[in-house]
Scaffold this motif. Structure first.
Motif, mmCIF file in Angstrom:
data_model
loop_
_atom_site.group_PDB
_atom_site.id
_atom_site.type_symbol
_atom_site.label_atom_id
_atom_site.label_comp_id
_atom_site.label_asym_id
_atom_site.label_seq_id
_atom_site.Cartn_x
_atom_site.Cartn_y
_atom_site.Cartn_z
ATOM 1 N N ALA A 115 -61.368 -3.887 -54.317
ATOM 2 C CA ALA A 115 -62.395 -4.235 -53.328
ATOM 3 C C ALA A 115 -61.791 -5.031 -52.174
ATOM 4 O O ALA A 115 -60.988 -5.944 -52.392
ATOM 5 N N ALA A 116 -62.207 -4.701 -50.958
ATOM 6 C CA ALA A 116 -61.669 -5.378 -49.771
ATOM 7 C C ALA A 116 -62.385 -6.685 -49.477
ATOM 8 O O ALA A 116 -61.838 -7.543 -48.785
ATOM 9 N N ASN A 117 -63.607 -6.859 -49.982
ATOM 10 C CA ASN A 117 -64.391 -8.051 -49.646
ATOM 11 C C ASN A 117 -65.034 -8.616 -50.908
ATOM 12 O O ASN A 117 -66.229 -8.471 -51.141
ATOM 13 N N VAL A 118 -64.217 -9.246 -51.734
ATOM 14 C CA VAL A 118 -64.650 -9.719 -53.050
ATOM 15 C C VAL A 118 -65.688 -10.839 -52.938
ATOM 16 O O VAL A 118 -66.660 -10.881 -53.699
ATOM 17 N N GLU A 119 -65.500 -11.746 -51.997
ATOM 18 C CA GLU A 119 -66.439 -12.865 -51.853
ATOM 19 C C GLU A 119 -67.831 -12.358 -51.505
ATOM 20 O O GLU A 119 -68.839 -12.782 -52.084
ATOM 21 N N LEU A 120 -67.902 -11.453 -50.550
ATOM 22 C CA LEU A 120 -69.190 -10.921 -50.131
ATOM 23 C C LEU A 120 -69.802 -10.054 -51.238
ATOM 24 O O LEU A 120 -71.028 -9.995 -51.382
ATOM 25 N N ALA A 121 -68.959 -9.412 -52.021
ATOM 26 C CA ALA A 121 -69.453 -8.627 -53.147
ATOM 27 C C ALA A 121 -70.167 -9.520 -54.158
ATOM 28 O O ALA A 121 -71.249 -9.178 -54.652
ATOM 29 N N HIS A 122 -69.597 -10.664 -54.465
ATOM 30 C CA HIS A 122 -70.265 -11.614 -55.359
ATOM 31 C C HIS A 122 -71.587 -12.090 -54.765
ATOM 32 O O HIS A 122 -72.594 -12.208 -55.467
ATOM 33 N N GLU A 123 -71.576 -12.347 -53.461
ATOM 34 C CA GLU A 123 -72.795 -12.802 -52.790
ATOM 35 C C GLU A 123 -73.882 -11.741 -52.865
ATOM 36 O O GLU A 123 -75.062 -12.047 -53.098
ATOM 37 N N PHE A 124 -73.500 -10.486 -52.697
ATOM 38 C CA PHE A 124 -74.469 -9.388 -52.765
ATOM 39 C C PHE A 124 -75.057 -9.259 -54.174
ATOM 40 O O PHE A 124 -76.272 -9.094 -54.342
ATOM 41 N N ILE A 125 -74.211 -9.324 -55.182
ATOM 42 C CA ILE A 125 -74.710 -9.215 -56.558
ATOM 43 C C ILE A 125 -75.673 -10.350 -56.873
ATOM 44 O O ILE A 125 -76.722 -10.140 -57.486
ATOM 45 N N ASN A 126 -75.339 -11.542 -56.420
ATOM 46 C CA ASN A 126 -76.253 -12.668 -56.640
ATOM 47 C C ASN A 126 -77.587 -12.426 -55.930
ATOM 48 O O ASN A 126 -78.660 -12.735 -56.465
ATOM 49 N N PHE A 127 -77.520 -11.836 -54.749
ATOM 50 C CA PHE A 127 -78.732 -11.554 -53.965
ATOM 51 C C PHE A 127 -79.665 -10.603 -54.711
ATOM 52 O O PHE A 127 -80.878 -10.834 -54.779
ATOM 53 N N ILE A 128 -79.129 -9.518 -55.284
ATOM 54 C CA ILE A 128 -80.008 -8.538 -55.930
ATOM 55 C C ILE A 128 -80.538 -9.019 -57.279
ATOM 56 O O ILE A 128 -81.444 -8.409 -57.842
ATOM 57 N N LEU A 129 -79.987 -10.137 -57.776
ATOM 58 C CA LEU A 129 -80.474 -10.712 -59.032
ATOM 59 C C LEU A 129 -81.465 -11.848 -58.802
ATOM 60 O O LEU A 129 -81.954 -12.449 -59.766
ATOM 61 N N ASP A 130 -81.772 -12.122 -57.547
ATOM 62 C CA ASP A 130 -82.738 -13.179 -57.232
ATOM 63 C C ASP A 130 -84.106 -12.833 -57.831
ATOM 64 O O ASP A 130 -84.587 -11.709 -57.655
ATOM 65 N N PRO A 131 -84.736 -13.752 -58.564
ATOM 66 C CA PRO A 131 -86.008 -13.439 -59.228
ATOM 67 C C PRO A 131 -87.098 -12.928 -58.293
ATOM 68 O O PRO A 131 -87.860 -12.027 -58.661
ATOM 69 N N GLU A 132 -87.200 -13.502 -57.092
ATOM 70 C CA GLU A 132 -88.234 -13.046 -56.160
ATOM 71 C C GLU A 132 -87.992 -11.609 -55.712
ATOM 72 O O GLU A 132 -88.919 -10.805 -55.607
ATOM 73 N N LEU A 133 -86.735 -11.272 -55.439
ATOM 74 C CA LEU A 133 -86.417 -9.894 -55.066
ATOM 75 C C LEU A 133 -86.650 -8.967 -56.245
ATOM 76 O O LEU A 133 -87.203 -7.869 -56.092
ATOM 77 N N GLN A 134 -86.258 -9.394 -57.431
ATOM 78 C CA GLN A 134 -86.469 -8.578 -58.634
ATOM 79 C C GLN A 134 -87.963 -8.282 -58.831
ATOM 80 O O GLN A 134 -88.339 -7.159 -59.167
ATOM 81 N N LYS A 135 -88.785 -9.275 -58.573
ATOM 82 C CA LYS A 135 -90.226 -9.076 -58.702
ATOM 83 C C LYS A 135 -90.737 -8.096 -57.655
ATOM 84 O O LYS A 135 -91.535 -7.198 -57.956
ATOM 85 N N THR A 136 -90.287 -8.255 -56.427
ATOM 86 C CA THR A 136 -90.707 -7.360 -55.344
ATOM 87 C C THR A 136 -90.318 -5.916 -55.646
ATOM 88 O O THR A 136 -91.114 -4.990 -55.449
ATOM 89 N N LEU A 137 -89.098 -5.714 -56.133
ATOM 90 C CA LEU A 137 -88.647 -4.363 -56.456
ATOM 91 C C LEU A 137 -89.482 -3.756 -57.576
ATOM 92 O O LEU A 137 -89.831 -2.574 -57.534
#
Length: 342
Positions: A262-284
């Motif tokens: 992966a070329a952007n490991v830091e941002l990849a971690h940030e993205f994974i954390n984002f999609i696991l956010d409880p509010e987003l999970q509820k919305t989805l």
């Protein structure tokens, strides 16, 4: 009237904006591409706004996308979405890197099953199940266990998933359990049971739409299915229900991983954390995208109806040892095809 100075300032502003856009970070994501409009609304646009970056995508099925990463030696994408059977292959082939949980704090709020399904690699962002669906107006008594698939009153009424589908190899596991053995250790008793179920089987299906069509035309009254197909199936045949199996449905996990190149490991971690956010999970979940794995998400009965949801349901699921399954699958495919004449 526009002065030369104003023109120069405007041009400088445009150049600055262009330079900024050119320098914006890029995160490359490999995923299936379905539910595109909803994913764009709830994930892509909000994350791009949050990170000031650009998301680009590689789409396709599990096998094709994983193979592309393999050909590129684990490079080319920063985050890859896969079902757990395929992510296990990626782990075994050394294509992924282990994640840094300290950079994904939302992991700690997930159901235990989703936090670390494959030994330090990516988490599951949603969970599903494989079970039995049947037409409640035509099948009596109700189906309450996996062994009911072998009932004599279901002769020429059952469709099984093809052996190369996600759920197909699970039939061999279930047949082994019926025979009192572990199919990974000794497949002979399992395939003896599959021989016995053959009179009940009308057809092996390879897609969810094919299975739904078999119900719609009345060719079958019973099938194995993944729960994401239940809504469409009931829309076509309202009398179809999900069987409440006393011996438990089988868990299917969709995972997110970071390839080793992966070329952007830091941002990849940030993205994974984002999609696991409880509010987003509820919305989805509320908008028909994915079942939540964040344990704090609360859904109404109506919102939860189509999902694998809640601690009690999730704790009751069977797990698949995909490491063993991936080793056994080729031999199982050959034996399955011999029985069903394929």
């Amino acid at each position: 009237m526009t002065t030369p100075r104003k023109t120069m300032l405007a041009a400088a502003s445009v150049l600055a904006m262009t330079a900024g856009a050119a320098q914006a970070e890029t995160l490359t994501i490999s995923w299936w591409g379905f539910n595109g409009e909803k994913l764009d609304q709830y994930i892509v646009q909000p994350f791009q706004e949050k990170c000031g970056c650009e998301l680009v995508f590689e789409t396709g099925n599990n096998a094709d996308r994983l193979n592309k990463v393999k050909i590129r030696g684990g490079a080319g994408v920063d985050v890859i979405y896969l079902t757990d059977s395929f992510s296990q292959l990626g782990v075994e082939e050394g294509l992924f890197q282990k994640i840094d949980r300290s950079k994904i704090p939302n992991i700690d709020g997930l159901y235990e099953l989703a936090q670390d399904p494959q030994g330090g690699y990516g988490p599951a962002y949603t969970i599903g199940r494989v079970g039995i669906v049947y037409d409640s107006e035509k099948v009596n008594p109700p189906i309450t266990s996996w062994a009911d698939l072998w009932r004599e009153d279901l002769a020429s009424q059952v469709s099984l998933p093809g052996i190369t589908t996600t759920a197909g190899p699970m039939v061999v596991m279930i047949a082994g359990e019926k025979a009192g053995t572990n199919a990974f250790d000794d497949a002979d008793p399992a395939f003896a049971e599959i021989e016995k179920i053959k009179p009940n089987v009308v057809k092996n299906y390879n897609t969810g739409s094919e299975m739904i069509n078999l119900f719609s035309t009345g060719e079958i009254t019973v099938s194995l299915a993944q729960d994401f197909a239940l809504g469409q199936l009931q829309a076509a045949v309202p009398s179809v229900v999900w069987a409440d199996l006393e011996d438990g449905a089988i868990a299917t996990l969709n995972t997110v991983n970071i390839p080793k190149g992966a070329a952007n490991v830091e941002l990849a971690h940030e993205f994974i954390n984002f999609i696991l956010d409880p509010e987003l999970q509820k919305t989805l979940a509320q908008n028909g995208v994915d079942a939540p794995v964040a344990a704090s998400v609360e859904l109404t009965e109506e919102e939860a109806a189509q999902w694998t949801y809640g601690k009690e349901m999730i704790d009751g699921l069977k797990r698949v040892d995909y490491s063993k399954m991936n080793q056994a699958k080729n031999a199982w495919v050959d034996r399955w095809n011999e029985i069903f004449g394929m």
